[in-house]
Design a protein around this motif. Structure first.
Motif, mmCIF file in Angstrom:
data_model
loop_
_atom_site.group_PDB
_atom_site.id
_atom_site.type_symbol
_atom_site.label_atom_id
_atom_site.label_comp_id
_atom_site.label_asym_id
_atom_site.label_seq_id
_atom_site.Cartn_x
_atom_site.Cartn_y
_atom_site.Cartn_z
ATOM 1 N N ALA A 504 51.088 -26.242 9.005
ATOM 2 C CA ALA A 504 51.806 -25.384 9.944
ATOM 3 C C ALA A 504 53.306 -25.417 9.661
ATOM 4 O O ALA A 504 53.843 -26.397 9.140
ATOM 5 N N LEU A 505 53.951 -24.321 9.990
ATOM 6 C CA LEU A 505 55.416 -24.278 9.938
ATOM 7 C C LEU A 505 55.968 -24.946 11.197
ATOM 8 O O LEU A 505 55.474 -24.694 12.304
ATOM 9 N N ASP A 506 56.999 -25.765 11.051
ATOM 10 C CA ASP A 506 57.569 -26.420 12.232
ATOM 11 C C ASP A 506 59.090 -26.496 12.109
ATOM 12 O O ASP A 506 59.672 -26.166 11.078
ATOM 13 N N ASN A 507 59.682 -26.900 13.207
ATOM 14 C CA ASN A 507 61.132 -27.112 13.288
ATOM 15 C C ASN A 507 61.913 -25.879 12.826
ATOM 16 O O ASN A 507 61.602 -24.757 13.214
ATOM 17 N N GLU A 508 62.909 -26.094 11.971
ATOM 18 C CA GLU A 508 63.773 -24.988 11.559
ATOM 19 C C GLU A 508 63.021 -23.942 10.748
ATOM 20 O O GLU A 508 63.300 -22.748 10.846
ATOM 21 N N GLU A 509 62.069 -24.398 9.945
ATOM 22 C CA GLU A 509 61.272 -23.457 9.153
ATOM 23 C C GLU A 509 60.492 -22.525 10.058
ATOM 24 O O GLU A 509 60.368 -21.325 9.780
ATOM 25 N N ILE A 512 62.990 -19.931 11.648
ATOM 26 C CA ILE A 512 63.466 -18.908 10.716
ATOM 27 C C ILE A 512 62.343 -17.960 10.322
ATOM 28 O O ILE A 512 62.524 -16.740 10.293
ATOM 29 N N THR A 513 61.171 -18.506 10.006
ATOM 30 C CA THR A 513 60.079 -17.693 9.463
ATOM 31 C C THR A 513 59.418 -16.829 10.523
ATOM 32 O O THR A 513 59.134 -15.652 10.283
ATOM 33 N N THR A 514 59.155 -17.382 11.711
ATOM 34 C CA THR A 514 58.430 -16.635 12.750
ATOM 35 C C THR A 514 59.355 -15.970 13.753
ATOM 36 O O THR A 514 58.879 -15.199 14.584
ATOM 37 N N GLY A 515 60.668 -16.280 13.689
ATOM 38 C CA GLY A 515 61.564 -15.757 14.710
ATOM 39 C C GLY A 515 61.371 -16.452 16.041
ATOM 40 O O GLY A 515 61.555 -15.846 17.098
ATOM 41 N N SER A 516 60.954 -17.719 16.000
ATOM 42 C CA SER A 516 60.682 -18.517 17.214
ATOM 43 C C SER A 516 59.552 -17.917 18.039
ATOM 44 O O SER A 516 59.619 -17.861 19.269
ATOM 45 N N ASP A 517 58.510 -17.471 17.373
ATOM 46 C CA ASP A 517 57.357 -16.861 18.041
ATOM 47 C C ASP A 517 56.675 -17.884 18.946
ATOM 48 O O ASP A 517 56.152 -18.892 18.472
ATOM 49 N N PRO A 518 56.631 -17.657 20.265
ATOM 50 C CA PRO A 518 56.030 -18.637 21.174
ATOM 51 C C PRO A 518 54.509 -18.731 21.047
ATOM 52 O O PRO A 518 53.919 -19.717 21.496
ATOM 53 N N LYS A 519 53.882 -17.741 20.444
ATOM 54 C CA LYS A 519 52.426 -17.800 20.267
ATOM 55 C C LYS A 519 52.053 -18.526 18.981
ATOM 56 O O LYS A 519 50.983 -19.119 18.875
ATOM 57 N N ASN A 520 52.932 -18.480 17.992
ATOM 58 C CA ASN A 520 52.676 -19.136 16.708
ATOM 59 C C ASN A 520 53.451 -20.439 16.593
ATOM 60 O O ASN A 520 54.083 -20.722 15.577
ATOM 61 N N THR A 521 53.394 -21.237 17.632
ATOM 62 C CA THR A 521 53.994 -22.564 17.570
ATOM 63 C C THR A 521 53.186 -23.435 16.600
ATOM 64 O O THR A 521 52.056 -23.085 16.244
ATOM 65 N N PRO A 522 53.740 -24.540 16.122
ATOM 66 C CA PRO A 522 53.031 -25.359 15.132
ATOM 67 C C PRO A 522 51.621 -25.750 15.571
ATOM 68 O O PRO A 522 51.412 -26.170 16.710
ATOM 69 N N TRP A 523 50.673 -25.558 14.670
ATOM 70 C CA TRP A 523 49.252 -25.870 14.844
ATOM 71 C C TRP A 523 48.606 -25.047 15.951
ATOM 72 O O TRP A 523 47.693 -25.515 16.641
ATOM 73 N N SER A 524 49.063 -23.818 16.110
ATOM 74 C CA SER A 524 48.479 -22.915 17.096
ATOM 75 C C SER A 524 48.385 -21.508 16.515
ATOM 76 O O SER A 524 49.217 -21.101 15.707
ATOM 77 N N TYR A 525 47.358 -20.796 16.925
ATOM 78 C CA TYR A 525 47.125 -19.395 16.565
ATOM 79 C C TYR A 525 47.192 -19.214 15.043
ATOM 80 O O TYR A 525 46.447 -19.857 14.316
ATOM 81 N N TYR A 570 40.266 -19.159 19.121
ATOM 82 C CA TYR A 570 40.828 -20.118 18.166
ATOM 83 C C TYR A 570 41.063 -21.444 18.879
ATOM 84 O O TYR A 570 40.995 -21.552 20.112
ATOM 85 N N TYR A 571 41.343 -22.486 18.069
ATOM 86 C CA TYR A 571 41.618 -23.825 18.579
ATOM 87 C C TYR A 571 42.995 -24.277 18.097
ATOM 88 O O TYR A 571 43.466 -23.852 17.037
ATOM 89 N N ASP A 572 43.615 -25.152 18.879
ATOM 90 C CA ASP A 572 44.945 -25.668 18.584
ATOM 91 C C ASP A 572 44.883 -27.131 18.152
ATOM 92 O O ASP A 572 43.829 -27.756 18.170
ATOM 93 N N THR A 573 46.028 -27.649 17.800
ATOM 94 C CA THR A 573 46.324 -29.005 17.336
ATOM 95 C C THR A 573 45.961 -29.164 15.863
ATOM 96 O O THR A 573 45.255 -28.345 15.286
ATOM 97 N N ARG A 574 46.449 -30.245 15.279
ATOM 98 C CA ARG A 574 46.310 -30.469 13.847
ATOM 99 C C ARG A 574 44.849 -30.537 13.414
ATOM 100 O O ARG A 574 44.494 -30.088 12.313
ATOM 101 N N THR A 575 43.964 -31.058 14.261
ATOM 102 C CA THR A 575 42.553 -31.192 13.902
ATOM 103 C C THR A 575 41.661 -30.213 14.654
ATOM 104 O O THR A 575 40.439 -30.320 14.579
ATOM 105 N N GLY A 576 42.225 -29.255 15.384
ATOM 106 C CA GLY A 576 41.421 -28.288 16.115
ATOM 107 C C GLY A 576 40.679 -28.891 17.282
ATOM 108 O O GLY A 576 39.535 -28.511 17.576
ATOM 109 N N LYS A 577 41.325 -29.797 17.996
ATOM 110 C CA LYS A 577 40.652 -30.529 19.072
ATOM 111 C C LYS A 577 40.682 -29.783 20.395
ATOM 112 O O LYS A 577 39.755 -29.882 21.202
ATOM 113 N N PHE A 578 41.746 -29.017 20.649
ATOM 114 C CA PHE A 578 41.908 -28.318 21.921
ATOM 115 C C PHE A 578 41.638 -26.825 21.753
ATOM 116 O O PHE A 578 41.926 -26.242 20.705
ATOM 117 N N ILE A 579 41.116 -26.201 22.805
ATOM 118 C CA ILE A 579 40.990 -24.746 22.827
ATOM 119 C C ILE A 579 42.390 -24.140 22.820
ATOM 120 O O ILE A 579 43.308 -24.650 23.466
#
Length: 689
Positions: A504-509, A512-525, A570-579
């Protein structure tokens, strides 16, 4: 007596069909006589129409109708309603397509490809609406359509989870004038704001279509293919600009519109991207449509749909749009962000692997389905050349493993030479630190994107899986990709298959890349989320490569969680543990992807109809030629002395200064365009301009 009664009944049905046909001879406001449905009666009965759901000016209605039907303006009486393209028992006789080349060669004065013409007029073209059989059918029917005896739903025992999934899938079916035409994206009863999840998306319907076809229910798929084909000719406009003809819609919705106090009718309201987030055209829609068209023929054994004049025309329009000349130097398709499954800004603009894999598959499908005529010679030649160039480009420049990584690590930059090793001027510092320790010794994968001075090293699951299915990668590369998935199972599968991309993209990357998209936060969507719908493509890839144990492991993992979690998107988190935090429940392609995977595993022989093996003819017609060790690297230096593969019967240099050869099978192969200053070594003879 039973025999006499049967003959009499069939004779009466035939007479009735003839009478209905004669009454509905007008190309407008008619219901096909052989559709299996009675003509609509005045009142509240819906009549099929297409509607853009926007106010239309009268000149626009006439202009579109005239353009689509290819008839003189005087042939049309004034229309008084803002609806056009009424479903009819007549198909159009002519489609006009913009004059665009195929990006492989100039056709000079040959107008056969630019002017796609359906010969025979209206009376020779089959009706749009799918015909329903009048014969007595003893097989059980449901919303999916008729049961195909060769691939019937009674073929296997179904678990309780599968029965629940089938009930949910059939509950998601959308009907149009009484006929099934697709499935909604999600059918969550608790969702009060469905947004566009109540529409039929082309890409989302693919696993649903395969599930129905594998069960022997083909009517819904045929209806879907034909109705989306008619929507292809719709006028698409965003801010006074219209994209090229041949674009397929991203989705459509069936709406009920009131004509007056007593009459209502159903209309199809398509979205070509003018209502989508970001207003991005769906590049993958047309590619998936072509792939599904081939799958329909393979799984039903009915190739008549592919051979219809209107279907052939629609197929050519999509190809014309994809093969149009541009400024790009690469054989891959250049697209913007959000033009495929990842339909939000995620830094995939350029030449994303997903689009290239689908493009390659669509070209191979088209080569199988195109009816060979004098007018398709140029198109078939362009397809062959593009397939060869694209496969070489992806295999050579997108592939990374330990050996390739070490090569990139030692790249020299700023090479100005025809023989440069670092052709795209990639800086070794671009190699991300996580990749050094992540990539296994025995595995590899195709990177997500390649542009000048840029390599996207993220692992994109759909593109890699579909490269296996379509044989875009070599057999060794395909096995290595599955080796990587097995070795990195916890990262790419975890608690729920499969990651849409890693990492996943995180922090500054991320900012910059997503435009701070709140739906595409790290390990989501789209940003590292886990999508169960990818399960059917993973299953198909594993079956092809003889690794079914991996698919069975992933399907078993999904089968335990999906029904308990209400089939989320879809599922969230690094291992897909949460809905997923914004995931819709009862997502249709999650349900269909699971069902398709189960059926593919139960019948690998049928699954083999859906993938492609290595096509060695493409290697033979490569413009780069062949050597004993494999394909040579492309370079302009090859144009100075071309070694033509044997055997050939003759060589030819045409007026456009292109050299080609005719092999022993009668196939014409374009070898290379050249400059008048170059000479060619043609079987011991030198030929110059």
């Amino acid at each position: 007596m039973n025999t006499i009664a049967l003959i009499r009944n069939r004779a009466m049905k035939s007479i009735r069909r003839i009478l209905i046909s004669s009454r509905n001879s007008s190309p407008f406001l008619s219901t096909p006589a052989n559709s299996g449905h009675a003509p609509p009666i005045a009142g509240n009965s819906p009549r099929p129409r297409f509607n853009h759901h926007q106010p239309l000016q009268m000149h626009r209605i006439k202009g579109i109708t005239q353009k689509v039907l290819g008839l003189p303006y005087s042939n049309f009486a004034p229309l008084t309603m803002p609806f056009i393209l009424i479903t009819s028992n007549r198909d159009v006789s002519t489609f006009k397509v913009r004059n665009c080349s195929t990006s492989v060669e100039s056709r000079g004065h040959d107008n056969n490809f630019e002017r796609i013409y359906v010969q025979g007029g209206m009376n020779n073209v089959k009706p749009l609406v799918v015909e329903s059989s009048h014969e007595d059918v003893t097989d059980e029917r449901n919303l999916g359509g008729e049961v195909n005896a060769s691939v019937g739903k009674s073929k296997w025992e179904e678990s309780d989870v599968e029965k629940q999934a089938w009930k949910l899938l059939q509950g998601a079916v959308v009907t149009y004038c009484g006929n099934p035409v697709g499935t909604v994206a999600a059918n969550d009863p608790g969702d009060k704001l469905p947004l566009n999840y109540d529409q039929v998306f082309l890409r989302d319907f693919i696993p649903s279509a395969l599930a129905f076809l594998l069960r022997g229910e083909s009517e819904i798929v045929k209806n879907f293919l034909l109705h989306t084909l008619q929507l292809q000719s719709w006028e698409k406009t965003v801010d006074c600009y219209s994209p090229g003809q041949g674009l397929m819609p991203a989705s459509f919705k069936v709406r009920t519109v009131a004509l007056d106090e007593d009459k209502r009718e159903e209309v199809l309201d398509p979205d070509f991207g003018e209502s989508a987030i970001g207003r991005v055209a769906p590049v993958d829609s047309g590619l998936w449509w072509i792939i599904l068209l081939r799958a329909y023929g393979k799984l039903t054994g009915d190739c008549s749909l592919q051979e219809r004049a209107d279907v052939q025309t629609g197929l050519k329009m999509i190809l014309n749009l994809c093969l149009t000349d541009g400024f790009d130097m690469f054989p891959s398709l250049l697209v913007t962000d959000g033009s495929c499954m990842i339909d939000r800004r995620m830094g995939i603009h350029g030449h994303p692997l997903e689009i290239q894999a689908l493009f390659y598959s669509a070209l191979r499908c088209s080569r199988e389905m195109l009816v060979v005529t004098e007018g398709t010679d140029n198109l078939i030649r362009a397809i062959n050349n593009r397939l060869s160039a694209l496969s070489f480009h992806i295999r050579e420049y997108y592939w990374v493993d330990m050996k390739k990584m070490n090569e990139i690590y030692r790249y020299k930059t700023e090479e100005y030479s025809m023989d440069a090793i670092n052709k795209f001027n990639i800086y070794p510092e671009q190699i991300p630190p996580w990749l050094m320790d992540w990539i296994p010794e025995e595995g590899g994968y195709l990177i997500g994107n390649l542009q000048p001075a840029h390599m996207d090293f993220r692992f994109f699951t759909l593109g890699n899986l579909w490269s296996i299915v379509s044989s875009l990668g070599t057999p060794r590369q395909n096995q290595a990709t599955l080796n990587l998935i097995e070795a990195k199972w916890d990262d790419l599968v975890g608690h729920m298959p499969l990651k849409i991309c890693y990492p996943a993209l995180d922090n500054e990357e991320w900012r910059i890349t997503t435009g701070s998209d709140p739906k595409n936060t790290p390990w989501s969507y789209h940003n590292g989320g886990s999508w169960p719908t990818l399960l059917w493509q993973f299953t198909l890839a594993c079956i092809k490569m003889g690794r079914t144990e991996l698919a069975q492991k992933a399907v078993a993992l999904a089968e335990k969680r999906l029904p308990v979690d209400s089939w989320p998107e879809y599922y969230d988190t690094r291992t897909g543990k949460f809905i997923g935090k914004q995931a819709r429940m009862y997502q249709t392609w999650t349900i269909a992807g699971f069902l398709t995977s189960k059926m593919l595993l139960k019948d690998p022989e049928t699954a083999s109809r859906l993938f492609w093996e290595e096509d060695y003819e493409l290697l033979d017609i490569c413009v780069c030629g062949l050597s004993k060790n494999g394909r040579k690297r492309c370079s302009r230096g090859a144009a100075r002395s071309v070694s033509i593969p044997k055997p050939v019967s003759w060589y030819h240099c045409d007026t456009n200064k292109r050299v080609g050869c005719m092999d022993i099978f009668g196939r014409w192969c374009l070898l290379r365009s050249y400059s008048p200053h170059f000479q060619f070594n043609l079987g011991g003879k030198k030929l110059s301009s």
